[in-house]
Design a protein around this motif. Structure first.
Motif, PDB file in Angstrom:
ATOM      1  N   GLY A 121     -27.394 -28.047 -35.894  1.00  0.00           N
ATOM      2  CA  GLY A 121     -27.972 -27.116 -36.888  1.00  0.00           C
ATOM      3  C   GLY A 121     -28.109 -25.601 -36.032  1.00  0.00           C
ATOM      4  N   GLY A 122     -28.798 -24.533 -36.939  1.00  0.00           N
ATOM      5  CA  GLY A 122     -28.927 -23.462 -36.311  1.00  0.00           C
ATOM      6  C   GLY A 122     -28.011 -22.207 -36.707  1.00  0.00           C
ATOM      7  N   ALA A 123     -26.364 -22.797 -36.523  1.00  0.00           N
ATOM      8  CA  ALA A 123     -25.518 -21.933 -36.852  1.00  0.00           C
ATOM      9  C   ALA A 123     -24.357 -22.966 -37.206  1.00  0.00           C
ATOM     10  CB  ALA A 123     -24.984 -21.360 -35.511  1.00  0.00           C
ATOM     11  N   ALA A 124     -23.199 -22.300 -37.569  1.00  0.00           N
ATOM     12  CA  ALA A 124     -21.983 -23.230 -38.364  1.00  0.00           C
ATOM     13  C   ALA A 124     -21.125 -23.809 -36.943  1.00  0.00           C
ATOM     14  CB  ALA A 124     -21.115 -22.229 -39.011  1.00  0.00           C
ATOM     15  N   LEU A 125     -21.212 -25.151 -37.260  1.00  0.00           N
ATOM     16  CA  LEU A 125     -20.323 -26.003 -36.366  1.00  0.00           C
ATOM     17  C   LEU A 125     -18.931 -26.137 -36.841  1.00  0.00           C
ATOM     18  CD1 LEU A 125     -20.411 -28.365 -34.036  1.00  0.00           C
ATOM     19  CD2 LEU A 125     -20.685 -29.997 -35.972  1.00  0.00           C
ATOM     20  N   PRO A 126     -18.157 -25.408 -36.039  1.00  0.00           N
ATOM     21  CA  PRO A 126     -16.658 -25.579 -36.324  1.00  0.00           C
ATOM     22  C   PRO A 126     -16.077 -27.025 -36.600  1.00  0.00           C
ATOM     23  CG  PRO A 126     -16.932 -24.178 -34.355  1.00  0.00           C
ATOM     24  CD  PRO A 126     -18.401 -24.799 -34.494  1.00  0.00           C
TER      25      PRO A 126
END
Length: 601
Positions: A350-355
């Protein structure tokens, strides 16, 4: 779902799991446990000590510390005493700490050590409402001055007459709608705003998540993301405490690899950057191996990908494919699984987009990464993939009790018991964020797929509007570019320009190897990134990875930077999101250079 306070949750867990380990931290070279019963005693004593110091319901108390048992104890005690926890990232500067202390009107600041104390000492005379500072790392129990020790405050609590009764009466007087924390958004632009969250916000969110993700008293979590961030506060603090799990604290973000082997967690939450780094290290180790080892690794990954594809299509892999996968586990993936402790059920991201490519690689290796989505203002989980229903490239389906809809302009809106009360002392900002119908405007752009999985495409404010009126969402393109072995970080630019550009931070290890193969001088990064060979390499990687995007979305020009984006340079938030405006300012010369021809047209 009945409303519950955090105090009630803790009391229930202490009764049910009293002798079981609640917290664990490394002391003198080995992990030592604190049981749920011991946790309850320490929370009670510290809460009573705060009350003796004059803490009243609604008083704000700042918590400036790294992850450690005292953080958890202080948080629970502040809430039990009726206070409001104002957590801060330990990486903040004195000026940033001062801003939050002043804005929140904090009465007490709890700090972990001498370094954090110095930050407070730098501005203490300018903040008359700051009454006391409590320091964790000190044995001085003298309560005569402004600075108190953690143990000294606990000693005060132990001396309270009828202390247990006072503690119970105070903690049980809490209402589920009472404010428990003000979390200041780290903010990629402007001053941080304090999101006000309640007992019910957190407890509703934790219990909703537990309906989807089976976590129990046998689970062990490794906590290393800052507890001052709402993601770890929920996933690595309240949620495991709700169901009797054990929380082990990593010594630091730099010892996670070692601590994984020591703690052997069953679960762990992280931001995507950790998984990206793990992926890079695995590939680097393979590249350094013999040709036969590289060939075996490639075969193993290919086999794992076929199994993953079958599972994603809800088909049972064939007997022969399962047989091959068993061999791949022995020859290739067993070492990877051992590095994360050997008993991991899944990771949470979480916290940002995971490729998507990272999620697919680890699943091929037998490790499932469940990506979720939320914000500080939503306490935090809005949606999450779960072991029974997941889809790579999405952030799952909304958790039970949470409403989500897509506005006409593509913005994701959410409504439900997880939404904050508002921003502290900012009614106008609150009204802008939460409309009259109770919908919180996330600022993210997204869509639902045909099966109801939510997909985030970008931040609304990050959308690049080219001079020809075309809109470009940077996030999907950036996610593709970092798949390159030679690209570590990237930020797309081009707002108001004729075309899209890119600031590229290379993977300097991989670039160094490339440079040596080309006979280039690799001792000076600045000189290396400016060579014709490196620029041709990066140009080729860009062209290869963005070929599926529309022509106007593809970066036409780029700059290869000679250093990484860092928190120290204020270019990234503590959760490693890019501060785009800061980066634009810091690299204005490079941007002017790559757009030079366009600017003169």
């Amino acid at each position: 779902m009945d409303k519950m306070t955090i105090n009630e949750m803790l009391a229930n867990s202490i009764r049910q799991y009293g002798s079981k380990a609640a917290l664990a931290s490394k002391i003198d070279g080995s992990y030592q446990d604190i049981s749920y019963a011991e946790l309850g005693e320490r929370v009670e004593h510290f809460a009573l000590g705060l009350i003796e110091l004059g803490v009243e319901r609604g008083d704000r108390i700042v918590l400036l510390s790294e992850n450690r048992p005292e953080w958890a104890i202080s948080d629970l005690a502040i809430i039990a005493s009726g206070g409001v926890n104002v957590p801060m990232f330990p990486t903040l500067t004195p000026a940033q700490v001062e801003y939050i202390v002043k804005d929140s009107g904090a009465k007490i600041v709890c700090v972990s050590n001498e370094n954090q104390l110095k930050k407070v000492d730098a501005f203490r005379e300018n903040v008359p409402h700051l009454d006391r500072v409590i320091v964790f790392d000190t044995t001085d129990s003298d309560t005569g001055g402004q600075n108190l020790s953690f143990e000294g405050v606990c000693d005060l609590g132990k001396k309270v007459a009828n202390g247990t009764q006072v503690y119970q009466e105070t903690s049980e007087a809490a209402n589920p709608e009472d404010l428990v924390t003000i979390i200041y958004t780290s903010g990629t632009t402007g001053d941080p705003k304090g999101a006000m969250l309640t007992h019910h916000n957190f407890m509703f969110n934790a219990r909703a998540c537990l309906e989807l993700v089976a976590i129990g008293h046998e689970d062990v979590l490794l906590s290393f993301l800052p507890l001052s961030h709402v993601f770890e506060r929920m996933a690595g603090h309240y949620l495991p405490l709700t169901c009797g799990s054990t929380i082990a604290y990593a010594e630091s973000p730099f010892t996670v690899a070692q601590n994984l082997g020591e703690v052997r967690p069953t679960l762990m939450a992280s931001v995507p950057r950790l998984y990206e780094t793990m992926h890079e290290r695995i590939l680097r180790a393979v590249k350094e191996g013999s040709p036969i080892k590289q060939k075996i690794f490639g075969w193993g990954v290919e086999t794992g990908q076929k199994v993953s594809q079958e599972i994603q299509a809800h088909r049972e892999p064939s007997f022969l494919l399962n047989l091959k996968m068993g061999l791949a586990n022995k020859l290739v993936f067993g070492k990877i699984l051992a590095r994360v402790g050997g008993r991991l059920k899944f990771f949470v991201s979480g916290g940002a987009a995971l490729p998507q490519s990272i999620a697919e690689f680890f699943h091929a290796a037998g490790i499932l990464i469940l990506e979720g989505y939320g914000l500080t203002e939503t306490s935090p989980v809005i949606s999450v993939n779960c072991p029974e229903a997941w889809r790579f490239g999405t952030v799952g389906k909304p958790v039970p009790g949470v409403e989500v809809k897509i506005a006409e302009d593509g913005e994701i809106l959410s409504r439900g018991p997880h939404i904050m009360q508002g921003y502290y002392n900012r009614p106008e900002d609150t009204a802008e964020a939460i409309d009259s119908d109770g919908w919180f405007h996330t600022g993210d752009i997204g869509l639902f797929d045909e099966d109801g999985f939510l997909k985030i495409t970008d931040r609304k404010k990050n959308i690049l509007v080219l001079s020809n009126g075309k809109n470009v969402a940077p996030q999907p393109i950036e996610s593709e570019l970092v798949r390159s072995d030679y690209i570590s970080q990237v930020m797309l630019i081009g707002d108001g320009r004729k075309s899209v550009g890119a600031l590229i931070v290379p993977n300097f290890d991989a670039l160094g190897e490339f440079g040596e193969e080309q006979g280039l001088d690799t001792d000076d990064n600045a000189a290396l990134v400016d060579t014709k060979e490196v620029r041709q390499l990066i140009r080729g990687e860009i062209n290869r990875l963005v070929s599926d995007f529309a022509d106007f979305e593809r970066p036409r020009m780029f700059a290869v930077l000679n250093r990484e984006f860092t928190q120290e340079d204020d270019e990234m938030t503590p959760t490693l999101k890019l501060k785009r405006q800061v980066i634009l300012d810091h690299f204005s010369d490079e941007i002017s250079a790559i757009y030079g021809e366009e600017d003169t047209e």
